[in-house]
Design an enzyme around this catalytic site. Structure first.
Site, PDB file in Angstrom:
ATOM      1  CD  GLU A 148       0.179  -0.856   3.389  1.00  0.00           C
ATOM      2  OE1 GLU A 148       0.447  -0.931   4.410  1.00  0.00           O
ATOM      3  OE2 GLU A 148       0.246  -1.894   2.665  1.00  0.00           O
ATOM      4  CD  GLU A 195      -3.793  -5.810  10.945  1.00  0.00           C
ATOM      5  OE1 GLU A 195      -2.491  -6.216  10.907  1.00  0.00           O
ATOM      6  OE2 GLU A 195      -4.402  -5.283   9.960  1.00  0.00           O
ATOM      7  CG  HIS A 197      -2.464  -8.860   6.665  1.00  0.00           C
ATOM      8  ND1 HIS A 197      -1.603  -8.140   5.762  1.00  0.00           N
ATOM      9  CD2 HIS A 197      -2.621  -8.190   8.074  1.00  0.00           C
ATOM     10  CE1 HIS A 197      -1.633  -6.843   6.465  1.00  0.00           C
ATOM     11  NE2 HIS A 197      -1.888  -6.969   7.805  1.00  0.00           N
ATOM     12  CG  ASP A 232      -2.153  -3.126   7.428  1.00  0.00           C
ATOM     13  OD1 ASP A 232      -2.707  -3.510   6.609  1.00  0.00           O
ATOM     14  OD2 ASP A 232      -0.942  -3.434   7.550  1.00  0.00           O
TER      15      ASP A 232
END
Length: 256
Positions: free
Chosen positions: A121, A241, A142, A151
């Site tokens: 990202e 998360e 993840h 996130d």
């Protein structure tokens, strides 16, 4: 003129700046490809704050070292993420990184110099995104750790490629190559590997030549929607998360 103090302040971040104000932030560990750690996570928002305050920066390139953008993470270095206070620190840092990257008063060029399967990202939040033909994109940590991708990946990828492709990428843990990333609209240009950084520098130099106020306000104009989505989605996503991170402590007993 001596370099700013932040150039040597952060272990996993290497900096250099051209005479015309193009700052390069290069992720690295010991001079090679970065192993992302809890310290990297803590240092990056601090570094971005100092970069924003440095008026000698006219544009910035973010890239990796060698033939890797980022594809390795030291999970245990993040600490006891199943504890609320530890996770809240991580949650705050994670939000700050994304907000500060989007809110820098200078244009940012992302150069994917190889695999970007950890924190892809960061590249998708840049203003212009150049990829080496060897670049790949995905989400390694993840699915591997069994915690939800809250996130920022879920927001940034959805903005870039839509819901169906984001779900596929973040559910499966599979990767896409640079050509697919360009077809999906993630990447502006795919170039031969050896030319990736040079092309990024060429683009950054062009953006840096614009008037200062234009650079700052154009940044705000074009990132307004994405910044709003980050502020709305990431605190909630990282809270979820954190719940899956807390569950890790119980999974061995549950056999789930």
């Amino acid at each position: 003129m001596s370099d700013p103090t932040y150039f040597s302040k952060f272990k996993d971040l290497a900096f250099e700046r051209t005479s015309d104000g193009i700052l390069t932030l290069r992720f690295q560990t010991g001079g090679g490809p970065v192993v992302f750690t809890g310290q990297t996570h803590e240092d990056l928002p601090k570094a971005l704050e100092e970069i924003a305050l440095d008026a000698d920066n006219r544009a910035m390139i973010i890239t990796g070292t060698g033939d890797v953008f980022m594809d390795n993470i030291d999970g245990p270095s993040l600490g006891e993420i199943f504890k609320p206070a530890v996770w809240e620190k991580i949650r705050t840092e994670g939000l700050n990184v994304l907000q500060r990257l989007l809110s820098l008063p200078i244009p940012v060029v992302g150069v994917a110099n190889g695999p970007a399967t950890v924190h892809s990202e960061y590249l998708l939040l840049t203003d212009i995104h150049i990829a080496s033909e060897r670049a790949t994109y995905g989400d390694l940590p993840h699915p591997t750790f069994g915690i939800t991708a809250g996130d920022g990946l879920q927001v940034v990828w959805e903005e870039a490629v839509g819901t169906a492709r984001t779900k596929w990428l973040l559910w499966t843990g599979e990767t896409i190559d640079a050509t697919t990333a360009e077809r999906w609209g993630v990447v502006n240009e795919v170039v031969p590997h050896e030319q990736a950084y040079a092309r990024g520098l060429e683009v950054a130099r062009k953006l840096a030549s614009k008037p200062r106020l234009y650079r700052s306000l154009q940044k705000q104009t074009l990132n307004q929607r994405l910044l709003r989505r980050i502020v709305e989605g990431v605190p909630f996503g990282m809270a979820l998360e954190g719940l899956t991170a807390a569950d890790l402590a119980y999974q061995q007993d549950q056999h789930q």
